[in-house]
Design an enzyme around this catalytic site. Structure first.
Site, PDB file in Angstrom:
ATOM      1  N   SER A 198       0.824  -1.194   0.000  1.00  0.00           N
ATOM      2  CA  SER A 198       0.000   0.000   0.000  1.00  0.00           C
ATOM      3  C   SER A 198       0.868   1.258   0.000  1.00  0.00           C
ATOM      4  O   SER A 198       1.674   1.457  -0.904  1.00  0.00           O
ATOM      5  CB  SER A 198      -0.981  -0.049   1.166  1.00  0.00           C
ATOM      6  OG  SER A 198      -2.108   0.741   0.905  1.00  0.00           O
ATOM      7  N   ASP A 223      -9.121  -5.242  -5.479  1.00  0.00           N
ATOM      8  CA  ASP A 223      -8.730  -4.205  -4.527  1.00  0.00           C
ATOM      9  C   ASP A 223      -9.530  -2.936  -4.817  1.00  0.00           C
ATOM     10  O   ASP A 223      -9.355  -2.298  -5.856  1.00  0.00           O
ATOM     11  CB  ASP A 223      -7.230  -3.927  -4.661  1.00  0.00           C
ATOM     12  CG  ASP A 223      -6.673  -3.085  -3.523  1.00  0.00           C
ATOM     13  OD1 ASP A 223      -7.456  -2.367  -2.875  1.00  0.00           O
ATOM     14  OD2 ASP A 223      -5.448  -3.137  -3.295  1.00  0.00           O
ATOM     15  N   HIS A 268      -7.551  -5.835  -0.792  1.00  0.00           N
ATOM     16  CA  HIS A 268      -6.307  -5.176  -0.383  1.00  0.00           C
ATOM     17  C   HIS A 268      -5.588  -6.049   0.650  1.00  0.00           C
ATOM     18  O   HIS A 268      -5.595  -5.757   1.848  1.00  0.00           O
ATOM     19  CB  HIS A 268      -6.669  -3.806   0.202  1.00  0.00           C
ATOM     20  CG  HIS A 268      -5.552  -2.827   0.270  1.00  0.00           C
ATOM     21  ND1 HIS A 268      -4.904  -2.347  -0.841  1.00  0.00           N
ATOM     22  CD2 HIS A 268      -4.967  -2.203   1.339  1.00  0.00           C
ATOM     23  CE1 HIS A 268      -3.988  -1.474  -0.480  1.00  0.00           C
ATOM     24  NE2 HIS A 268      -3.992  -1.384   0.846  1.00  0.00           N
TER      25      HIS A 268
END
Length: 649
Positions: free
Chosen positions: A198, A304, A335
Site C-alpha cells: 500500500s 482491490d 487489499h
C-alpha cells in the site's frame, strides 16, 4: 545500454565472482556449483540493532534545520566481523507507530536505549539470518522522524531516497535526532531492495521513479502509482476527503504542531472539482517510469477497491514500455498481502527474488513465467508473459435487445438509444443482480452464453456518448462475468481471507520479536455473477482529463472511461456483460444533481484486451443458443461499503 542488458551483465559478473571465490577456497567438487540460495547461517538473536537519523536536506516543518528521518536497522553481526558487506531490504512506512503493519497490525517497539525490539512483519526474522540487513524507515513527519507528511510528494519520497543515499555513502547519517555525531554505513555494499504494501509500496514506486543509484529492485504490493488516481477517476471523486485528511491521520503529534502550512498546501492543491494540479503532477510516478533502474516484482489483488487496480495496470504498462525487468502476481483478493493468502509460496518466491536481485544468485527465478494469476481460490495459473503476446484490443459494441436497458453485446455497431437515471443509492452489485431486468438506473448489455472461454488480460476502455438532462453527471462502466462460480469474498471486511488462531513461523524469533504469525485461509462465496473490472468518470471532464466544465443539458458528450486492469477468464457457458450507469454507490461520490442520461449506442463501445483478439470472440460466441439473460435476481458478493481513505488495509 538497454535495461535488460544491464541487469543480465551484472548478474553474470556476480555469478562469475562467486564461482571464482568458490574455486579459490573450496575443494574442486564443492567449487563446481555456485550457491543458489542464501541459508540461515547467522544468528538473529545476536543481530546488531541500531538507529540512524538520515538528513533529507529538506525543512518542511520550518524549524530552521533540515529534517532527519529515523531508520531502524537489524543486521547480522558475523559478516561485519568477517569484513564482508551485506545487501539491504528496506520498508519505508508512515504506519510504524500510528496504525501498525500486516494482518496483526504490528508496531515498532524499542528498548530503553532506543533500539528497535520488534520490527513488524517477517522480513527481518527471515532475511537477517540469511545475510541481509533489514531497514525500517519512518517517513518524515511520522514516529521518530522530523518533517511533515506530504502524501507521496517530495518529502515522502526523499525520506526513503535519502536513506538509500546514506547506504551508498552519499548522505549524512547521525546517531541521534538532534546531535552532531555522524555515522556511516560501512557494513553494506549499498545494494538495496525496497518492499511494502500500500503506502509503503507506493514509496518504493516513487523512489524507483527517481532513478536513485543503489536501488536494485522493488516489490510494491497493492501500491499507488499516481496519487490523483487514488482520489479521483477522470474528475469523479472516489472519497469524500482529500490528502490533507490522510496526512493528519498518520502524522506524529510533533508534526501536527508544525505542519499546518503543508496541510494547507494539500487542501489547496487537491480541489474537489477533480481538476489536475501541480500537486498531482509531483505525485505521478508513471510519468517518470523511464528513470527506473530497479527491477520490479509487482503484487496486487484484482478486487482491490482501496488501491484500485488501475494503479498497477498503468505502472506495469509504463515499465514495459521502458524495458524494465518485471514479474507480477495477481490474486482474487482485495487489499491483502500475499503473506496472508499464499504464504509458503510467497516466502519462497520472495526469497529467491531477493537472492537473485541483491546477491546475484543464478537460481532461475528470472526464467520462470512472468505472471502468477489466481483463477479460483487457492488455484493459480501462470503466464509466460503478461499480458500474453496473443492479447489484442477488441472492440465490442452494445445494441438494443428484448427490453429497455436489456441489450446485447457483440462486434457489430448498434443503433438506437438507452436511457437511465442516476440513483446514488444503488451500486454495481444492484445493477449486476438485475442485469436481465429493465430497471431505471442502468443499461446492461450481454453476450449469448459462450461456447468457448474468453480471457481478458490487461486494461479496458469504454467510450460512451451520452446526453444529460442536468449540468453535472457521473458515469460508471463495469464488466461482469455472468454465471455461477465460487470466488474469494473480496467484499467481506477481511477482503477474501479468514484469520485463524494457529500460527506458522518464518524465520527466527527473540523474546521481543516473534517470527510466528496467525495462519489464514480463503474466505469464499458462491455467486451467480462476478464484477471483474470497473471504471468511472465525471462527464464534465469529457474534453480534458485535467479540467472539468459544466454541462449543457440536452447536448451530447463523448467520454472514455479507463477500466481497471485485470486478468479474468469468462468460462464456457457464462456470458460477458457490460453495464453503463451513474453513481457506483460507495465507490464514487454522486454529482450535485440527479441526471437522466441517454446513451447513443452507435457511438458507444468497449475496447477490451482479449487473448486471441476478435477471432477469439467470434469463436466463443459462434453456435451460441439465443436466449434472453435471466430476469430473476442474481446473487453476488455484498454491496461494496465505503472503502477506506487510508491506503493501508
Amino acid at each position: 545500454m538497454p535495461k535488460s542488458t544491464r541487469f543480465t551483465n551484472w548478474r553474470t559478473l556476480a555469478a562469475l565472482a562467486v564461482a571464482a571465490l568458490l574455486a579459490a577456497f573450496l575443494t574442486p567438487a564443492a567449487a563446481q556449483a555456485a550457491p543458489r540460495e542464501s541459508r540461515p547461517v547467522y544468528s538473529y538473536a545476536d543481530a546488531i540493532r541500531e538507529a540512524v537519523w538520515v538528513d533529507t536536506g529538506l525543512d518542511l516543518d520550518g524549524d530552521g534545520r533540515t529534517d532527519r528521518v529515523a531508520a531502524d536497522i537489524v543486521r547480522p553481526a558475523e559478516p561485519a566481523r568477517q569484513g564482508r558487506k551485506v545487501p539491504v531490504i528496506m520498508d519505508a512506512s508512515p504506519y510504524y507507530s500510528c496504525c501498525g503493519r500486516g494482518n496483526e497490525s504490528q508496531k515498532k517497539t524499542y528498548d530503553a536505549g532506543g533500539h528497535v525490539v520488534q520490527m513488524p512483519l517477517f522480513y527481518d526474522n527471515y532475511f537477517v539470518p540469511r545475510g541481509y540487513a533489514f531497514v525500517g524507515v519512518d517517513l518524515a513527519g511520522t514516529n521518530r522522524s522530523d518533517g511533515c507528511v506530504d502524501i507521496g510528494g517530495r518529502s515522502d519520497i526523499q525520506s526513503a531516497k535519502a536513506v538509500i543515499d546514506w547506504l551508498n555513502g552519499r548522505a549524512k547519517g547521525y546517531t541521534s535526532r538532534t546531535g552532531g555525531t555522524t555515522v556511516t554505513a560501512g557494513w553494506t555494499n549499498g545494494r538495496t531492495g525496497m518492499i511494502g504494501k500500500s503506502w509503503d509500496g507506493t514509496i518504493a514506486n516513487g523512489v524507483a521513479a527517481t532513478g536513485v543509484k543503489g536501488l536494485k529492485t522493488i516489490v510494491p504490493i497493492s501500491a499507488i502509482s499516481s496519487w490523483y488516481d487514488y482520489y479521483f477517476a477522470k474528475g469523479a471523486p472516489l472519497y469524500d476527503s482529500g490528502p490533507d485528511w490522510l496526512s493528519n491521520a498518520v502524522e506524529s503529534t510533533d508534526a501536527r504542531a508544525k505542519c499546518a502550512a503543508v496541510q494547507q498546501k494539500l487542501v489547496d492543491g487537491a480541489p474537489r472539482t477533480g481538476d489536475w494540479t501541480d500537486l498531482w503532477t509531483e505525485r505521478d510516478y508513471v510519468k517518470d517510469a523511464s528513470k527506473v533502474r530497479a527491477s520490479v516484482f509487482l503484487v496486487h489483488g484484482m478486487q482491490d477497491l482501496n488501491v484500485r487496480t488501475k494503479h498497477f495496470g498503468q505502472w506495469w504498462n509504463a515499465l514495459a514500455k521502458n524495458g524494465v525487468e518485471r514479474k507480477i502476481w495477481l490474486s482474487q483478493t482485495g487489499h491483502v498481502d500475499p503473506f496472508d493468502y499464499r504464504r509458503a509460496d510467497w516466502v519462497d518466491t520472495l526469497h529467491r527474488w531477493f537472492d537473485h536481485e541483491l546477491l546475484g544468485y543464478d537460481n532461475g527465478v528470472d526464467r520462470e513465467p512472468m505472471a502468477d494469476i489466481e483463477r479460483h481460490p487457492d488455484q493459480w495459473a501462470t503466464s509466460k508473459l503478461w499480458p500474453p503476446r496473443a492479447t489484442q484490443t477488441t472492440t465490442l459494441r452494445p445494441a438494443t435487445g428484448t427490453g429497455a436497458g436489456v441489450g446485447t453485446l457483440g462486434l457489430r455497431r448498434g443503433t438506437g438509444t438507452e436511457t437511465f437515471t442516476d440513483d446514488p443509492a444503488l451500486s454495481e452489485t444492484d445493477w449486476a443482480a438485475r442485469i436481465g431486468t429493465s430497471t431505471p438506473e442502468k443499461a446492461g448489455f450481454v453476450t449469448q452464453p459462450l461456447t468457448h472461454a474468453l480471457r481478458l488480460s490487461g486494461s479496458s476502455r469504454v467510450t460512451v456518448t451520452v446526453t444529460p438532462t442536468t449540468s453535472t453527471a457521473h458515469l460508471s462502466a463495469v464488466l461482469v462475468d455472468l454465471g455461477p462460480d465460487t470466488i474469494r469474498d473480496y467484499a467481506d471486511d477481511a477482503e477474501g481471507i479468514t484469520t485463524l488462531t494457529d500460527r506458522t513461523c518464518w524465520g527466527e524469533s527473540t523474546a521481543g520479536d516473534s517470527a510466528c504469525f496467525k495462519a489464514t485461509q480463503a474466505k469464499t462465496k458462491a455467486v451467480d455473477y462476478t464484477v471483474f473490472s470497473r471504471g468511472w468518470a465525471d462527464l464534465g471532464h469529457y474534453a480534458s482529463d485535467r479540467q472539468g466544465v459544466p454541462l449543457t443539458p440536452g447536448r451530447a458528450y463523448t467520454i472514455t472511461l479507463d477500466l481497471a486492469a485485470t486478468d479474468h477468464v469468462v468460462p464456457q457457458g457464462h456470458r460477458l456483460g457490460l453495464i453503463v450507469a451513474g453513481t457506483d454507490k460507495d465507490l464514487i461520490d454522486p454529482p450535485s444533481s440527479t441526471p437522466t442520461l441517454t446513451v447513443d449506442l452507435s457511438r458507444t463501445a468497449a475496447r477490451v484486451p482479449l487473448v486471441g483478439g476478435p477471432a477469439a470472440f467470434v469463436r466463443a460466441t459462434s453456435g451460441a443458443t439465443s436466449a434472453a439473460p435471466p430476469a430473476t435476481a442474481l446473487d453476488g458478493v455484498r454491496a461494496p461499503r465505503t472503502v477506506q481513505r487510508v491506503p493501508a488495509g
